[in-house]
Design an enzyme around this catalytic site. Structure first.
Site, PDB file in Angstrom:
ATOM      1  N   LYS A   1       0.846  -1.197   0.000  1.00 13.60           N
ATOM      2  CA  LYS A   1       0.000   0.000   0.000  1.00 13.60           C
ATOM      3  C   LYS A   1       0.883   1.249   0.000  1.00 13.60           C
ATOM      4  O   LYS A   1       1.714   1.433   0.898  1.00 13.60           O
ATOM      5  CB  LYS A   1      -0.912  -0.005   1.240  1.00 13.60           C
ATOM      6  CG  LYS A   1      -1.667   1.325   1.469  1.00 13.60           C
ATOM      7  CD  LYS A   1      -2.593   1.273   2.683  1.00 13.60           C
ATOM      8  CE  LYS A   1      -3.160   2.648   3.031  1.00 13.60           C
ATOM      9  NZ  LYS A   1      -4.045   2.647   4.205  1.00 13.60           N
TER      10      LYS A   1
ATOM     11  N   ASP B   1      -2.624  10.300   3.899  1.00  9.63           N
ATOM     12  CA  ASP B   1      -4.019   9.887   4.068  1.00  9.63           C
ATOM     13  C   ASP B   1      -4.765  10.877   4.962  1.00  9.63           C
ATOM     14  O   ASP B   1      -4.689  10.818   6.185  1.00  9.63           O
ATOM     15  CB  ASP B   1      -4.054   8.478   4.691  1.00  9.63           C
ATOM     16  CG  ASP B   1      -5.487   7.944   4.810  1.00  9.63           C
ATOM     17  OD1 ASP B   1      -6.399   8.562   4.234  1.00  9.63           O
ATOM     18  OD2 ASP B   1      -5.661   6.893   5.471  1.00  9.63           O
TER      19      ASP B   1
ATOM     20  N   LYS C   1     -10.251  12.678   8.446  1.00  7.54           N
ATOM     21  CA  LYS C   1      -9.744  12.304   9.763  1.00  7.54           C
ATOM     22  C   LYS C   1      -9.716  13.525  10.682  1.00  7.54           C
ATOM     23  O   LYS C   1      -9.690  14.665  10.195  1.00  7.54           O
ATOM     24  CB  LYS C   1      -8.301  11.789   9.633  1.00  7.54           C
ATOM     25  CG  LYS C   1      -8.154  10.437   8.972  1.00  7.54           C
ATOM     26  CD  LYS C   1      -6.693  10.010   8.961  1.00  7.54           C
ATOM     27  CE  LYS C   1      -6.512   8.678   8.290  1.00  7.54           C
ATOM     28  NZ  LYS C   1      -7.174   7.561   8.987  1.00  7.54           N
TER      29      LYS C   1
ATOM     30  N   ASP D   1     -12.104   6.981   3.851  1.00  4.10           N
ATOM     31  CA  ASP D   1     -10.881   6.763   4.632  1.00  4.10           C
ATOM     32  C   ASP D   1     -10.425   5.299   4.534  1.00  4.10           C
ATOM     33  O   ASP D   1      -9.324   4.965   4.936  1.00  4.10           O
ATOM     34  CB  ASP D   1     -11.128   7.154   6.092  1.00  4.10           C
ATOM     35  CG  ASP D   1      -9.837   7.356   6.879  1.00  4.10           C
ATOM     36  OD1 ASP D   1      -8.756   7.343   6.241  1.00  4.10           O
ATOM     37  OD2 ASP D   1      -9.921   7.523   8.108  1.00  4.10           O
TER      38      ASP D   1
ATOM     39  N   GLU E   1      -9.289   3.788   2.090  1.00  2.00           N
ATOM     40  CA  GLU E   1      -8.772   3.929   0.721  1.00  2.00           C
ATOM     41  C   GLU E   1      -7.729   2.876   0.359  1.00  2.00           C
ATOM     42  O   GLU E   1      -7.595   2.516  -0.811  1.00  2.00           O
ATOM     43  CB  GLU E   1      -8.167   5.336   0.541  1.00  2.00           C
ATOM     44  CG  GLU E   1      -6.741   5.531   1.082  1.00  2.00           C
ATOM     45  CD  GLU E   1      -6.598   5.340   2.581  1.00  2.00           C
ATOM     46  OE1 GLU E   1      -7.601   5.535   3.286  1.00  2.00           O
ATOM     47  OE2 GLU E   1      -5.501   4.978   3.046  1.00  2.00           O
TER      48      GLU E   1
ATOM     49  N   ARG F   1      -7.494  -0.310   0.860  1.00  2.00           N
ATOM     50  CA  ARG F   1      -8.002  -1.560   0.277  1.00  2.00           C
ATOM     51  C   ARG F   1      -8.424  -1.370  -1.178  1.00  2.00           C
ATOM     52  O   ARG F   1      -8.431  -2.323  -1.940  1.00  2.00           O
ATOM     53  CB  ARG F   1      -9.137  -2.114   1.157  1.00  2.00           C
ATOM     54  CG  ARG F   1     -10.343  -1.242   1.255  1.00  2.00           C
ATOM     55  CD  ARG F   1     -11.246  -1.654   2.414  1.00  2.00           C
ATOM     56  NE  ARG F   1     -10.747  -1.167   3.697  1.00  2.00           N
ATOM     57  CZ  ARG F   1     -11.310  -1.422   4.874  1.00  2.00           C
ATOM     58  NH1 ARG F   1     -12.384  -2.177   4.942  1.00  2.00           N
ATOM     59  NH2 ARG F   1     -10.788  -0.943   5.986  1.00  2.00           N
TER      60      ARG F   1
HETATM   61  N1  BES Z   1      -4.177   4.545   6.993  1.00  2.10           N
HETATM   62  C1  BES Z   1      -5.274   4.194   7.797  1.00  2.10           C
HETATM   63  C2  BES Z   1      -4.951   3.112   8.817  1.00  2.10           C
HETATM   64  C3  BES Z   1      -3.980   3.447   9.904  1.00  2.10           C
HETATM   65  C4  BES Z   1      -4.438   3.837  11.148  1.00  2.10           C
HETATM   66  C5  BES Z   1      -2.625   3.338   9.697  1.00  2.10           C
HETATM   67  C6  BES Z   1      -3.543   4.112  12.162  1.00  2.10           C
HETATM   68  C7  BES Z   1      -1.732   3.628  10.702  1.00  2.10           C
HETATM   69  C8  BES Z   1      -2.185   4.005  11.935  1.00  2.10           C
HETATM   70  C9  BES Z   1      -6.424   3.671   6.935  1.00  2.10           C
HETATM   71  O1  BES Z   1      -6.480   4.119   5.630  1.00  2.10           O
HETATM   72  C10 BES Z   1      -7.668   4.103   7.596  1.00  2.10           C
HETATM   73  O2  BES Z   1      -7.937   5.252   7.595  1.00  2.10           O
HETATM   74  N2  BES Z   1      -8.392   3.159   8.150  1.00  2.10           N
HETATM   75  C11 BES Z   1      -9.603   3.408   8.805  1.00  2.10           C
HETATM   76  C12 BES Z   1     -10.612   2.578   8.078  1.00  2.10           C
HETATM   77  C13 BES Z   1     -12.016   2.854   8.398  1.00  2.10           C
HETATM   78  C14 BES Z   1     -12.446   4.240   8.153  1.00  2.10           C
HETATM   79  C15 BES Z   1     -12.839   1.939   7.519  1.00  2.10           C
HETATM   80  C16 BES Z   1      -9.465   2.994  10.252  1.00  2.10           C
HETATM   81  O3  BES Z   1      -8.905   1.928  10.508  1.00  2.10           O
HETATM   82  O4  BES Z   1      -9.866   3.761  11.110  1.00  2.10           O
HETATM   83 ZN    ZN Z   2      -4.675   4.759   4.832  1.00  2.00          ZN
HETATM   84 ZN    ZN Z   3      -7.595   5.940   5.452  1.00  2.00          ZN
END
Ligand code: BES
Ligand code: ZN
Ligand code: ZN
Length: 489
Positions: free
Chosen positions: A253, A258, A265, A335, A337, A339
């Protein structure tokens, strides 16, 4: 700094041994190093030539401590004009080793981790401070001095030193990428960065720019990257020949930043999301290390790169996106993204390669962090054997993985009323598993695929920096795993 690893001559040589104090060296390293060495039983001494000397009995603190201590040592001493000579107990011959020394085999992993740590000590995070500092890495040399043991000892140690260097170079490539500020690593900057490493280390790199992605229908990558003025791209990496011990597909990835997109966020700590390409970095670093070691394996890598930001044309919750290969995906949260990028890459991989096994690596979910904290990556696979092998390698080199299930009971949550699949269930439970189940849907061969969620381990408190920083997680893990195939031959 020139570091020489030499056989120890024993602590009985009292004439030569004198503890260096902070004043003598004009530098506060006793405090920082004292703590670091508590677990490695090191003694800092001076010798008549005034080189800093460390007498070391590696092994009792495990690989993580050995690596940490060595990195601490070089970090603390690298500005000194002195060269560093390390009298390491492990280097003495079996005959001269006294009874208290561990046998060579049981300490070799720790020794390797120690040497890797010495190289990691050359890592510089302060590239944007004032004038560009000296390139410590380029000025670091690590030699192994006349080992007075048998030839096999010497060979084993020389090989360990070489392997440690290769892993460190791969890890440093990964760390530099993850720690870069977002404005210094737009998707095409990262593609250029990867291309440079390919040229330098001898692996193939091909970059598909956004126009090519449009033509071929990479709907996931394009949707995520659409709102950015810095267009997305896909990088393909190739290493090795057709006939080899193992062909591994690697997908990483590569979200260069992000923000969450329209499902934005919270702003607190959003800057940490510059690390959202930890998976891409792990894949790149693995190529660097494998090429450095000329491993007799074949690798095909795919790194989708995009910046997840906001503009009038951003993708929206409720959008239906057609990914590479034609499946339709209902977006529920922009968010989620990562996947989307991985789904395109997983679907595309069989078009360009037929690997024996495929691993995707991604900073994918906060849920993986909530589950495991910062201790290990979450692993998902149907292949018990590969899981066991990778977990064992991870334990040995200090990058642990732990498994979570892919049971079919989790499948209904992927159902969408409007599209082939829903990309996020929207529930406050089992987020990492839900993401893995989504990816599984796109894996060409579900039985020979693994997903590693490294959200908790790619970027964290390092012990060397004020804020969180890159760890390079995944490089040593994947490269050491590939070495197990090389060893069989
Ligand atoms: N990049 C984040 C995941 C992440 C979180 C990486 C903390 C490193 C530290 C990912 O893209 C994300 O935002 N995931 C969300 C998904 C949800 C909104 C479906 C998450 O896990 O909160
Ligand atoms: Zn991410
Ligand atoms: Zn994200």
């Amino acid at each position: 700094m020139h570091i020489t690893l030499t056989p120890t001559h024993g602590e009985s040589d009292a004439q030569r041994i004198r503890l260096i104090t902070a004043e003598q060296i004009g530098h506060d390293f006793e405090g920082s190093l004292g703590a670091a060495f508590a677990k490695t039983k090191g003694t800092l001494v001076t010798d008549p030539n005034d080189a800093a000397v460390l007498l070391l009995g590696i092994g009792d603190g495990g690989v993580r401590d050995a690596q940490f201590s060595a990195r601490k040592l070089v970090t603390a001493l690298r500005d000194l004009p002195q060269d560093l000579r390390i009298d390491a107990g492990i280097l003495s011959s079996p005959t001269s080793r006294d009874a208290s020394h561990e046998p060579l085999d049981s300490t070799l992993d720790a020794f390797k981790a120690f040497v890797r740590g010495l190289w990691l000590g050359a890592y510089q995070l302060d590239l944007w401070k004032g004038e560009r500092p000296v390139d410590v890495l380029a000025e670091t040399k690590i030699d192994i001095d006349g080992v007075d043991g048998g030839a096999s000892d010497r060979d084993a140690l020389a090989v360990a030193v070489e392997e440690a260097r290769a892993l460190a170079l791969g890890q440093l490539a990964a760390m530099h990428l993850v720690d870069r500020p977002a404005n210094a690593k737009r998707p095409m900057d990262v593609a250029d960065y990867i291309t440079e490493f390919g040229t330098r280390h001898g692996f193939g790199v091909e970059v598909f720019e956004s126009e090519a992605l449009e033509i071929q229908g990479f709907g996931g990558i394009l949707a995520v990257g659409r709102a950015s003025t810095h267009p997305p791209c896909l990088v393909k990496l190739t290493y090795g020949g057709v006939s080899s011990a193992h062909h591994l597909g690697l997908i990483g990835k590569g979200v260069t930043f992000d923000t969450g997109g329209i499902s934005i966020k919270a702003s607190k700590n959003m800057g940490f999301m510059k690390s959202d390409l930890g998976g891409a970095a792990a894949v790149l670093g693995t190529f660097v290390a494998a090429a450095e070691l000329s491993l007799p394996v074949t690798l095909t890598g795919l790194i989708p790169l995009a910046e997840n930001v906001i503009a009038g044309n951003a993708y929206l919750p409720s959008d239906v996106i057609r990914n590479y290969g034609g499946k339709t995906i209902e977006i529920t949260d922009t968010d989620a993204e990562g996947r989307m990028l991985l789904a395109d890459a997983l679907a595309y991989l069989p078009e360009v390669a037929t690997p024996d096994f495929t691993i995707d690596v991604a900073t994918l979910t906060g849920s993986a962090v909530q589950t495991f904290g910062y201790e290990c990556a979450a692993a998902f696979t149907h292949d018990d054997e590969v899981y066991r092998a990778l977990a064992a390698v991870g334990d040995a080199i200090g990058e642990r993985i732990w498994r979570l299930p892919l049971w079919e009971e989790y499948e209904p949550e992927l159902k969408s009323d409007v599209a082939d699949i829903k990309h996020y269930h929207g529930l406050p439970v089992a987020g990492a598993i839900n993401a893995a189940k989504f990816l599984e849907y796109f894996a060409a061969d579900k039985s020979r695929w693994m997903h590693l969620d490294i959200a908790g381990v790619a970027f964290g408190a390092s012990g060397f920096t004020k804020d969180r920083a890159a760890t390079g997680f995944g490089v040593a893990l994947l490269c050491s795993y590939l070495q197990t195939f090389a060893d069989v031959d």
